[in-house]
Design a protein around this motif. Sequence first.
Motif, PDB file in Angstrom:
ATOM      1  N   SER A   1       0.830  -1.209   0.000  1.00 30.74           N
ATOM      2  CA  SER A   1       0.000   0.000   0.000  1.00 30.74           C
ATOM      3  C   SER A   1       0.862   1.256   0.000  1.00 30.74           C
TER       4      SER A   1
ATOM      5  N   THR B   1       2.152   1.718  -3.458  1.00 35.99           N
ATOM      6  CA  THR B   1       1.089   2.220  -4.325  1.00 35.99           C
ATOM      7  C   THR B   1       0.883   3.719  -4.101  1.00 35.99           C
TER       8      THR B   1
ATOM      9  N   ASP C   1      -4.913   5.631  -1.160  1.00 36.83           N
ATOM     10  CA  ASP C   1      -3.906   4.615  -0.821  1.00 36.83           C
ATOM     11  C   ASP C   1      -3.487   4.734   0.645  1.00 36.83           C
TER      12      ASP C   1
END
Length: 133
Positions: free
Chosen positions: A76, A79, A95
Amino acid sequence: TAGAPPTTANVTTNVTSEDIEPIVDSLTTAREGLQENDTEAALGAINDADETLFTLVNEEGDQGGLAEQLKTLQESLDTARESIHNDDDAKALEDLNTADTQVLAITQALPADEEAEDEEPEDEEDEEAEDEE
């Protein structure tokens, strides 16, 4: 049910809520950076969270109770970093929200009494130090 995923309630881990706190702080700083259009601060905070997480992943190892959750959190963060590089701050905020949710799940999976055990010896040391003064 043989196919059910293991519950996180009884994980065996060396990770404590104290270990997770710097990640929470970094995510907050990253979010503030994005909201203030300071992508450099946001990226720096994500990198700080990632460094802390990297250490935890290495300490936890592949067999630790939180290994998968820590790796998912790392993804995460990657990202979010990628979204910032693509100038998509709205996606980066999403995110970061996902990362926050994962941090909450990790925190809830930690053994409940671990924090209390960690604090007791420190309190005793503090009292001894006060007695010596």
